[in-house]
Design an enzyme around this catalytic site. Structure first.
Site, mmCIF file in Angstrom:
data_model
loop_
_atom_site.group_PDB
_atom_site.id
_atom_site.type_symbol
_atom_site.label_atom_id
_atom_site.label_comp_id
_atom_site.label_asym_id
_atom_site.label_seq_id
_atom_site.Cartn_x
_atom_site.Cartn_y
_atom_site.Cartn_z
ATOM 1 N N HIS A 35 -6.933 -5.000 -0.639
ATOM 2 C CA HIS A 35 -6.129 -6.221 -0.816
ATOM 3 C C HIS A 35 -6.715 -7.068 -1.936
ATOM 4 C CE1 HIS A 35 -6.154 -5.013 3.455
ATOM 5 N NE2 HIS A 35 -4.858 -5.078 3.286
ATOM 6 N N HIS B 209 0.832 -1.210 0.000
ATOM 7 C CA HIS B 209 0.000 0.000 0.000
ATOM 8 C C HIS B 209 0.868 1.261 0.000
ATOM 9 C CE1 HIS B 209 -3.208 -2.741 1.007
ATOM 10 N NE2 HIS B 209 -2.669 -3.032 2.177
#
Lengths: 337, 337
Positions: free
Chosen positions: A220, A58
């Site tokens: 995700h 991320h």
């Protein structure tokens, strides 16, 4: 692991952490075994350390937000996996101020467990800990599960506001309360036109046909409840804006607008989206009092974007504007005047 | 046009410019008809205005580098197309200082022509103009063509150094000379594992099989002389480092290292590449005196990266370190100490 530009071995994170520490040696220091990163500088008024962390993939979250005005230490897990509690423990020991330490935790089971174990150990050592849970993703709002909403794009906003608040010398309980209010004032929704590259197979993590849109995707690659035909961008943004506004609790009409790329979406597209969001807010009589446009909380190289709105209390505005001297947080209006 | 998140109409650029101006209203102002952007602030010592521009699709280049310490105005073309000379003319009129204006031009035929026409007109108006041509891409180095090397990742480095130099009050000829030296001290090489999405078809602009690598790709999707099997990352970076070092003219051993994402490549990968580059330089007795890691000059959403090295004269170091108060240039060590 099979990202296109993946270093040797199973885990790309250690090399990335070293390369990050090389690039930002003036701002951060890397500790290995267990891996954690610590900001080199903090504003002198801060009495409570701020720690965050979570799975990698991320970036720039979280390590890109280390530094004066934001985070003091972070614990980076493997790709899309919670950090080990020992990482959180070490990061927290280094970050703790005389007033203790705050954990900013995105709402995922693994993160909650590992930050929780670390918090227990810290308390045994006499370090006081509070948690700020970020749970902004409307796609996972449901009365049917106990898990609650996922933490996504609002994390950057919470970390920014909380960092500036901590610099005023507030104590642990006050900051924990404020952090909870920042998170509670934020809602997000994300869409994707192409899944991220699976680190395991090198293929897209889930199939999407041309012209399909995953409406309510997770960071995700958690699939949405529905895959839809991609509408014209104007309609899509209008729909997302309606939903995020409807999901927000009541509060002030001044908003922080975060248009966040999920990895593979160009700034050209993100800025066009920002224009549609800005015009849509104006039509509703609402104000974008601040915002972020860019790739802040991606899902590896997913093509897509998220929209986060945060209702900004008038007393929070100067916390939004205060400089954050970190690798990745943009300059604020206070700095550019 | 068929980027996944494309606004209505043929051209996504006007909406993106409006969204950019919304996001950075403290730093830039947008003028339409013809489209150009102007920095709101400039350092008082600057006597010569700096103007750049080129095709869109490379954001944050160039508009992201508008502001104190870097550019005064930019002319954004359509995607991968030169700006019209009238855009360059208007941008230059607004940017020109008492000492005139410098055009920072990437070496492409269309850009050269359009900036050239604008320069002629400016001279007729009594505004002095010099050009700094950026031509760093080793993949197009050849004795056989008159076009010369393309301008790619070094553009950001040239714009940064030249901006800081201009702030010292240097005159037009001195800055043009320095700019030429910054460009001459820079070489780049780029690779891609997936072409960018064609704005016309929505499909990849050229085919690449899994595991193939376009070695020497251009930032508009110009194909390389060769498509190779993708080597292990360590070998790839070592090979690129050898070639870029061999392509650099002689000079100091201190280098600015730019690891630039081409759009669809994660920061996780770019930082791992930065670690390999840093270690490779150390093994050769060379020093990374500064650098950039991130997506600065992409080719829409291409998966790939470029490596740029710039030999840093000792007298240039403080120009590299001086703050650049722009939407996209990172904080420099001078700011973070």
């Amino acid at each position: 692991m099979a990202l296109p530009f993946h270093p040797a071995g199973d885990d790309p994170v250690p090399a990335a952490l070293r390369g990050f520490a090389r690039a930002h040696a003036d701002l951060v220091e890397l500790h290995e075994k267990p891996a954690h990163l610590v900001a080199r500088h903090r504003n002198p008024g801060r009495r409570v350390g701020l720690v965050s962390g979570g799975g990698s993939g991320h970036e720039p979250l979280h390590a890109g937000f280390l530094g004066r005005g934001m985070l003091d230490a972070v614990a980076p897990g493997k790709v899309f996996a919670s950090p080990h509690n020992k990482q959180v423990l070490e990061a927290s020991r280094r970050a703790a101020g005389p007033g203790g330490v705050i954990h900013v935790v995105k709402n995922y089971t693994g993160d909650r467990i590992n930050f929780g174990i670390a918090a227990e150990r810290l308390r045994l050592e006499g370090i006081e800990v509070r948690r700020v849970l970020v749970d902004d993703d409307l796609a996972t709002e449901s009365d049917e599960t106990a898990t609650g909403r996922r933490g996504t794009g609002a994390t950057v906003v919470v970390e920014k506001l909380l960092g500036a608040a901590a610099d005023t010398g507030l104590g642990l309980d006050e900051l924990a309360d404020l952090g909870g209010r920042f998170a509670a004032a934020s809602r997000s929704l994300a869409v994707a036109s192409r899944a991220q590259t699976s680190p395991h197979t090198g293929e897209p993590s889930f199939p999407l046909e041309d012209g399909e849109l995953e409406f309510g995707v997770g960071i995700h690659g958690e699939r949405a409840q529905k895959t839809v035909t991609r509408p014209p961008l104007e309609d899509l943004v209008e729909d997302m804006l309606d939903r995020v506004l409807a999901g927000l609790p009541d509060g002030p009409d001044d908003l922080i607008v975060t248009v966040n790329g999920l990895g593979g979406t160009t700034l050209l597209e993100l800025y066009a989206i920002n224009d549609l969001v800005g015009a849509g807010l104006e039509r509703r009589g609402l104000t974008a009092a601040g915002g972020l446009v860019g790739t802040f909380v991606p899902a590896l190289d997913m093509a897509g974007f998220s929209l986060t709105l945060t209702r900004l209390e008038p007393s929070w505005l100067h916390w939004w504007s205060a400089p954050a001297v970190t690798p990745a947080f943009p300059r604020t209006p206070e700095e550019t005047a």
